[in-house]
Design a protein around this motif. Structure first.
Motif, short mmCIF file in Angstrom:
data_model
loop_
_atom_site.label_atom_id
_atom_site.label_comp_id
_atom_site.label_asym_id
_atom_site.label_seq_id
_atom_site.Cartn_x
_atom_site.Cartn_y
_atom_site.Cartn_z
N GLU A 73 0.90 -1.10 -0.01
CA GLU A 73 0.31 -0.31 -0.07
C GLU A 73 0.47 1.12 -0.16
OE1 GLU A 73 -2.96 0.10 3.23
OE2 GLU A 73 -3.89 -1.85 2.75
N ASP B 85 -10.70 0.20 -6.15
CA ASP B 85 -9.48 -0.66 -5.58
C ASP B 85 -9.00 -1.46 -6.43
OD1 ASP B 85 -8.39 -2.52 -4.46
OD2 ASP B 85 -9.71 -3.00 -3.31
N SER C 132 -6.64 -3.26 -6.57
CA SER C 132 -6.17 -4.86 -6.29
C SER C 132 -6.74 -5.74 -6.76
CB SER C 132 -5.21 -5.03 -5.04
OG SER C 132 -6.86 -4.67 -4.53
#
Length: 414
Positions: A216, A245, A247
């Motif tokens: 992060e 997001d 990810s």
């Protein structure tokens, strides 16, 4: 260990018609290219390419958990890594060997990079280098402890020399990559060295449920086709940017490549929630600080330039210059507190007997188990979040061996 004739693909003629003239320009400007030899194609070959069957000589080594297949003739790449307990290949495997317009040369039509899949050695220039499709030399070194494949491009003294060793230890679901770059020249030479793994994690194309595990914090955009993200060369936050997001591949639109600015942790990875297969790269942030992620995005419409089946993949780069939460050489951990429960998963790199502990709020043991773990049988468990435990309590996961040595110790906020 063995040699096989592998016919994994159909191949297209591999060089643009004007590449030979481009080579002459490169010879004048950069000694790095002095050994590069490209065949000029006829106008018909270049304008109407058609795939034809092509066999390659394959080198195969394996242990109890992994089978590795190398194609020395195709850039020395590690073409397959099959996880034997499930038969899944972690790498992308293109059904054709097809030259694309991506690569280090300008203009773009001078390039011929092959998105063949597997792990390639991107050397000695930026992007994918140019040694991805030429024959490499190889040797096999087998001992009672492990098996190592040594690949090298050249040992001529008038050019840079690159060698990579891939070691497969026994009874472990890991392989170890050791690159080496040697400059026998009398002058300093600028060079780039990256390892590029092209991955799908058990499927022919990247699954929307793929999750990327990077540290992060800030990342630098290498390139992107998504106008809602930061521009090329700009810094943006990871994994949350603009309320998305990133990810999770399902939240991507167009292509995106990012560099991790300062990787302080020693691992990155990815997990395919559809196939249940994940991968972790363990490295020294001091010795090999380069980390890059690239994927095309679901809306990318230029897939025909490198494939014939509309498949996609993602790239996890490393260089000098259930989902994964934490990983080290011993194990990969998944730990997430969500919806009133705690989800746990653990995959080890070699068999072990020991103990698992989950500790809340620094001192309260909420799970303790004696376990016997193997790489072929990941451990998973769900437990309820204790009603009297604050929602922001710290969770600590510990893995100990039979002698109470801490193999993994990870601390996480809910």
């Amino acid at each position: 260990m063995g040699h096989r004739n592998l016919n994994p693909t159909n191949s297209y003629s591999h060089c643009p018609a004007n590449a030979a003239s481009r080579r002459q320009h490169l010879l004048r400007d950069n000694p790095l290219y002095s050994h590069l030899s490209l065949r000029r194609l006829s106008v018909d070959e270049a304008s109407s390419p058609a795939p034809v069957p092509q066999s390659y000589r394959a080198l195969v080594i394996e242990n109890e958990y992994l089978q590795l297949t190398f194609l020395p003739e195709l850039g020395g790449r590690l073409y397959r890594c099959v996880y034997k307990p499930t038969g899944q290949n972690i790498f992308y495997q293109n059904q054709v060997i097809k030259p694309s317009h991506w690569g280090p040369f300008m203009p773009a039509e001078h390039n011929w990079w092959l998105a063949a899949g597997g792990m390639e050695w991107a050397v000695p220039v930026h992007e994918h280098g140019y040694e991805f499709g030429v024959p490499w030399n190889y040797a096999v070194e087998a001992t009672s402890q492990d098996t190592t494949v040594v690949l090298w491009d050249s040992r001529d003294s008038d050019r840079l020399q690159f060698e990579v060793q891939i070691t497969l230890p026994p009874q472990q679901a890991v392989f170890i990559v050791r690159p080496r770059l040697t400059n026998p020249l009398t002058n300093d030479t600028e060079v780039q060295l990256w390892l590029n793994a092209m991955l799908t994690l058990g499927s022919q194309t990247i699954a929307p449920e793929t999750e990327f595990v990077l540290p992060e914090g800030p990342v630098v955009v290498h390139s992107t086709g998504d106008s809602l993200l930061a521009a090329e060369g700009k810094v943006m936050s990871w994994p949350i940017y603009g309320g998305r997001d990133l990810s999770r591949y399902a939240n991507w639109n167009q292509w995106l490549g990012v560099f991790v600015q300062q990787p302080e942790q020693n691992f990155v990875g990815a997990y395919n929630h559809t196939t249940g297969l994940g991968v972790a790269r363990i490295f020294s942030p001091q010795a090999a600080p380069g980390v890059k992620l690239f994927a095309f995005g679901p809306d990318f419409n230029d897939r025909g330039h490198y494939s014939d089946d509309d498949s996609q993949y993602f790239e996890l780069w490393g260089g000098a210059n259930r989902t994964l939460t934490y990983a080290n050489k011993a194990a990969a951990l998944y730990l997430k507190g969500k919806g009133g429960q705690i989800d746990l998963g653990l995959s080890v790199s070699s068999p072990l007997q020991g103990q698992i502990r989950l500790i809340a709020a620094e001192e309260r043991i909420i799970l303790e188990q004696t376990v016997a773990l193997t790489p072929g049988d990941p451990w998973r468990q769900q437990i309820a979040w204790p009603d009297d435990l604050p929602s922001d309590a710290t969770l600590t996961f510990q893995l100990l061996d039979s002698k109470n040595k801490h193999l993994l110790d990870y601390r996480k906020l809910k």
